[in-house]
Design an enzyme around this catalytic site. Sequence first.
Site, PDB file in Angstrom:
ATOM      1  N   HIS A  43      45.053  62.428  51.724  1.00 34.14           N
ATOM      2  CA  HIS A  43      44.840  61.740  53.001  1.00 34.14           C
ATOM      3  C   HIS A  43      43.743  60.692  52.857  1.00 34.14           C
ATOM      4  O   HIS A  43      43.924  59.525  53.247  1.00 34.14           O
ATOM      5  CB  HIS A  43      44.467  62.758  54.080  1.00 34.14           C
ATOM      6  N   GLU A  44      42.605  61.096  52.289  1.00 25.64           N
ATOM      7  CA  GLU A  44      41.491  60.159  52.133  1.00 25.64           C
ATOM      8  C   GLU A  44      41.807  59.085  51.087  1.00 25.64           C
ATOM      9  O   GLU A  44      41.394  57.928  51.231  1.00 25.64           O
ATOM     10  CB  GLU A  44      40.211  60.909  51.759  1.00 25.64           C
ATOM     11  N   HIS A  47      43.632  56.248  52.794  1.00 29.65           N
ATOM     12  CA  HIS A  47      42.731  55.299  53.461  1.00 29.65           C
ATOM     13  C   HIS A  47      42.083  54.367  52.444  1.00 29.65           C
ATOM     14  O   HIS A  47      42.037  53.146  52.617  1.00 29.65           O
ATOM     15  CB  HIS A  47      41.619  56.053  54.193  1.00 29.65           C
ATOM     16  N   ASP A 120      42.645  59.117  63.562  1.00 30.96           N
ATOM     17  CA  ASP A 120      43.105  57.841  63.002  1.00 30.96           C
ATOM     18  C   ASP A 120      44.102  57.176  63.944  1.00 30.96           C
ATOM     19  O   ASP A 120      44.051  55.958  64.175  1.00 30.96           O
ATOM     20  CB  ASP A 120      43.765  58.061  61.642  1.00 30.96           C
TER      21      ASP A 120
END
Length: 265
Positions: A43-44, A47, A120
């Site tokens: 997930h990170e 980004h 988000d």
Amino acid sequence: EATRRGKNVIDQRDFDAAGDRVRLGAKREEVFSEEQKRRTAYHEAGHALCAWLEPKADKIERVSIVSRGNALGVTLFSPDEERLATISKTEIEAQLVVALGGRAADQIVFGEPRSGATQDIKQATRMARLMVTQFGMSDRLGPIYFRQGEEHVFLGKEIHEGRDFSEGTARIIDEEIHRIVNEALERSITMLSTHRADLDIIAEALLVHEELDREDVSKLLSGVPVQALRPLTTAPPPVNSTEEEPAAKPETEPRVNPGLAFGGM
């Protein structure tokens, strides 16, 4: 922070950790499963990679899967000071792509969205609404200001007022917000799918090192092996019998500016 880690010399990472403790809360002591760590890492990484590939996006400051406060991970950015007063349509669109990069990574790697992208999505929807109703960045509606409620500077809340436009216009506003957010998500998915190998590399590095700064990401994407990135950190010895304070729940959301941080719950 250096004392907590049993170190004799303070370096930049210790200052970063101390800053995170203030901004995001103390490190959580729960033991998370390897699968949860892997999901957070991807997930990170989503980004971070979208920010790296988007020329108009803010620069990465740091990406972490160290759980603090209410977040399992976080990606921090350094906004360009020259853009704080004014920001272009293409720059906001780039921020939207970055904001939805975690959601895109979830879909690509795990085949379905996850609830960790809630904040988000909230950020992306807010940015898209501002584009349409206040910044005049919708081709369908043109340079018109639509009053839907103003954000209170001090309280950080919206003051809802009666709108000054028709139901038909309200429907178009909703359609435009929907279009802008979905186009940003599709762009994120396309970007990460095209650079899937780089996504895997960043996620792997996060699982090994837990935190990466801008220089680390640059090295990884230049071909430096994950294990050779830097020496692995070891668990710190206990400091007397003092236990770390539990994380305090932030009174407000830790990020407001879309360029500051995106994280996973």
